[in-house]
Design a protein around this motif. Structure first.
Motif, short mmCIF file in Angstrom:
data_model
loop_
_atom_site.label_atom_id
_atom_site.label_comp_id
_atom_site.label_asym_id
_atom_site.label_seq_id
_atom_site.Cartn_x
_atom_site.Cartn_y
_atom_site.Cartn_z
N LEU A 74 -3.01 13.91 21.87
CA LEU A 74 -1.60 13.82 21.51
C LEU A 74 -0.74 14.79 22.32
O LEU A 74 0.35 14.44 22.75
CB LEU A 74 -1.43 14.08 20.01
N VAL A 75 -1.25 16.01 22.52
CA VAL A 75 -0.48 17.01 23.26
C VAL A 75 -0.26 16.56 24.70
O VAL A 75 0.86 16.65 25.23
CB VAL A 75 -1.20 18.38 23.21
N SER A 76 -1.31 16.07 25.37
CA SER A 76 -1.15 15.67 26.77
C SER A 76 -0.28 14.43 26.88
O SER A 76 0.53 14.30 27.82
CB SER A 76 -2.52 15.43 27.41
N ASP A 77 -0.42 13.49 25.95
CA ASP A 77 0.44 12.30 25.95
C ASP A 77 1.90 12.72 25.80
O ASP A 77 2.80 12.19 26.47
CB ASP A 77 0.02 11.37 24.81
N PHE A 78 2.14 13.70 24.94
CA PHE A 78 3.49 14.22 24.72
C PHE A 78 4.04 14.92 25.96
O PHE A 78 5.17 14.68 26.39
CB PHE A 78 3.47 15.17 23.52
N LEU A 79 3.23 15.77 26.58
CA LEU A 79 3.69 16.58 27.70
C LEU A 79 3.95 15.77 28.97
O LEU A 79 4.85 16.08 29.74
CB LEU A 79 2.66 17.68 28.02
N PHE A 239 11.70 8.35 16.34
CA PHE A 239 11.26 9.53 15.60
C PHE A 239 10.90 9.15 14.16
O PHE A 239 9.83 9.51 13.66
CB PHE A 239 12.37 10.59 15.61
N GLY A 240 11.80 8.41 13.49
CA GLY A 240 11.52 8.01 12.12
C GLY A 240 10.34 7.07 12.02
O GLY A 240 9.53 7.16 11.08
N ASP A 241 10.19 6.18 13.00
CA ASP A 241 9.10 5.21 12.99
C ASP A 241 7.75 5.90 13.12
O ASP A 241 6.78 5.54 12.45
CB ASP A 241 9.33 4.22 14.13
N TYR A 242 7.66 6.90 13.99
CA TYR A 242 6.39 7.56 14.27
C TYR A 242 6.00 8.57 13.18
O TYR A 242 4.90 9.13 13.24
CB TYR A 242 6.44 8.26 15.62
N LEU A 243 6.87 8.82 12.22
CA LEU A 243 6.45 9.65 11.09
C LEU A 243 5.22 9.06 10.43
O LEU A 243 4.30 9.79 10.03
CB LEU A 243 7.59 9.76 10.07
N TYR A 244 5.18 7.73 10.34
CA TYR A 244 4.01 7.08 9.76
C TYR A 244 2.77 7.29 10.61
O TYR A 244 1.66 7.44 10.08
CB TYR A 244 4.24 5.58 9.58
N VAL A 245 2.94 7.32 11.94
CA VAL A 245 1.77 7.52 12.82
C VAL A 245 1.12 8.87 12.50
O VAL A 245 -0.11 8.98 12.46
CB VAL A 245 2.20 7.45 14.29
N GLY A 246 1.95 9.90 12.27
CA GLY A 246 1.39 11.20 11.90
C GLY A 246 0.60 11.14 10.60
O GLY A 246 -0.47 11.75 10.47
N PHE A 247 1.12 10.38 9.63
CA PHE A 247 0.40 10.20 8.37
C PHE A 247 -0.88 9.40 8.59
O PHE A 247 -1.95 9.72 8.05
CB PHE A 247 1.30 9.48 7.36
N VAL A 362 9.69 11.23 22.12
CA VAL A 362 10.38 11.52 20.85
C VAL A 362 9.58 10.94 19.69
O VAL A 362 9.48 11.55 18.62
CB VAL A 362 11.81 10.95 20.87
N GLY A 363 8.98 9.75 19.90
CA GLY A 363 8.13 9.20 18.87
C GLY A 363 6.95 10.10 18.55
O GLY A 363 6.61 10.32 17.37
N LEU A 364 6.33 10.68 19.58
CA LEU A 364 5.20 11.59 19.35
C LEU A 364 5.65 12.85 18.62
O LEU A 364 4.88 13.41 17.82
CB LEU A 364 4.55 11.94 20.69
N ILE A 365 6.87 13.31 18.89
CA ILE A 365 7.40 14.44 18.12
C ILE A 365 7.46 14.06 16.64
O ILE A 365 7.08 14.86 15.76
CB ILE A 365 8.80 14.85 18.63
#
Length: 434
Positions: A74-79, A239-247, A362-365
């Motif tokens: 996740l970190v590398s995908d984000f960076l 951002f709001g959509d990816y909140l579920y991904v974190g869950f 932003v989604g990954l954030i």
């Protein structure tokens, strides 16, 4: 009477299928080549996903190392999402896609000789970089290849192929894993190589991806293009959509197992129940997005997900969760193509891949925030994450959708003024000649 009804339904079904297959999207070679190449790349990813943890565990990886593997990805995908988007804009979308797929195939091969558990963390970090190179460049190339008025349908088709990879991949991976974990990685290598062949043979550089300005635009100009209001609205929704991904990455299986008494098999079927209607209906949702105001679809089908999130927090049975997941997949098929098409419509040619990279970043954030926020809420009460998710996502959809609607109104008013001006010019010209 029943026979007559069946006779009436059959031609209607045939007409719908014929209409879908005759649509411009299914005749765009570049779109289909992009979709098939992404299908191959992510079938490879989905084949390995169920096996990777077991493979690492068999080679001595502890739970902390397994957790670090997920975080490294996740970190590398984000960076690297934005930098690789910049590279695709400057160097070429096709080239970045090919390199990303080649690196994915190489990394799948490197799993086979690895025996040190800590090296799995390094491999996952590198896999995140490869993943960050693929989707922004592929989506930017799609925008290059498809006319604006057909981009909703194009993204619907693209999303259908993308989601299909997560239906086919785990099944193929499970079959190969029965022969041995190594066979799954070998299968992923071969499928990605096939995807590379498709890219080489069927994808040609589009004019939008070939022509690069010899002079770098001013940083202020690029900043305005990357963070215009219509794009900020899309980023907020992501951002709001990816909140579920974190869950989902941390808690969904635990929630279903511990509180809904779902078996592992039921958990897997539940994910399939979401993916099947979404895969089938995404092209339809895309066609609707080309004919209706996209803000209307985003607001209606986006806000329709809020009661679904709240319902997840109230239910106590796995079968009801399965039904809600199926409804959710259907609803999502009508909102995501509209967002994708809106994002494409406001993506300047020279920054398209960067915009797609920022959208993903932003989604990954949102996924990170969701993971960090929902775990303590879950420990307090397992229903709280769902309620919080519903409220936060609803606010993101409402604010983002209203911004998009305002921008659409401005664009419509501007086009009307231009049309009126052109009409007046034609009338005055004809009067002068007479």
């Amino acid at each position: 009477m029943i026979a007559d009804n069946q006779h009436q339904r059959r031609p209607l079904l045939q007409r719908l299928i014929k209409s879908a297959l005759a649509s411009p999207g299914f005749h765009n070679r570049t779109l289909l080549a992009i979709s098939f190449s992404v299908l191959g790349a992510y079938i490879g990813t989905a084949m390995i996903n169920p096996v990777r943890v077991l493979y690492a565990q068999a080679h001595g990886a502890s739970l902390p190392i397994i957790g670090a593997m997920a975080s490294a990805y996740l970190v590398s995908d984000f960076l690297f999402g934005y930098p690789l988007g910049w590279l695709a804009d400057r160097w070429g979308r096709k080239q970045v896609i090919l390199i990303g797929m080649a690196v994915q195939a190489l990394l799948s091969a490197l799993y086979l000789p690895v025996s040190d558990p800590f090296l799995f963390i390094v491999l996952r970090f590198l896999e995140g970089i490869a993943a960050a190179s693929l989707l922004p460049a592929a989506r930017a190339l799609l925008i290059d290849a498809v006319p604006v008025e057909q981009q909703g349908e194009a993204f619907g088709i693209f999303n259908a192929f993308f989601n299909a990879s997560f239906l086919l991949g785990p099944a193929l991976g499970g079959v190969l894993a029965a022969l041995g974990y190594s066979w799954t990685f070998i299968g992923a290598i071969l499928i990605r190589l096939i995807g590379m062949i498709i890219v080489v043979l069927l994808i040609h550089d589009e004019p939008g991806s070939r022509s690069r300005p010899t002079k770098q635009p001013a940083l202020r100009s690029v900043f305005r293009e990357l963070f215009a209001w219509p794009l900020l609205a899309s980023y907020l929704i992501a951002f709001g959509d990816y909140l579920y991904v974190g869950f989902d990455l941390t808690l969904t299986p635990l929630w279903m197992h511990d509180h809904l008494q779902a078996s592992v098999a039921i958990i897997g079927v539940t994910y399939t129940a979401w993916a099947v209607p979404n895969t089938l209906c995404s092209p339809i949702g895309g066609r609707v997005a080309d004919r209706w105001r996209r803000s209307t679809l985003i607001l209606i089908f986006g806000l329709a997900q809020v009661p679904l999130y709240l319902s997840y927090g109230l239910i106590s049975g796995a079968l009801l969760a399965l039904l809600l997941f199926a409804v959710h997949g259907l609803v999502y098929a009508f909102v995501q193509p509209a967002i994708d098409a809106h994002l494409a419509a406001f993506s300047g040619n020279d920054v398209r891949a960067r915009i797609q990279g920022l959208y993903s970043t932003v989604g990954l954030i949102g996924a990170f925030v969701g993971s960090d926020l929902f775990i303590p809420l879950y420990l307090i009460n397992f229903r709280l994450p769902w309620f919080t998710m519903g409220v936060c996502y609803g606010l993101c959809i409402l604010i983002g959708g209203l911004i998009i609607r305002r921008q659409e109104a401005k664009a419509l008013a501007s086009s009307q003024r231009i049309a009126e001006s052109q009409a007046e010019t034609m009338i005055s010209g004809s009067s002068t000649r007479s």
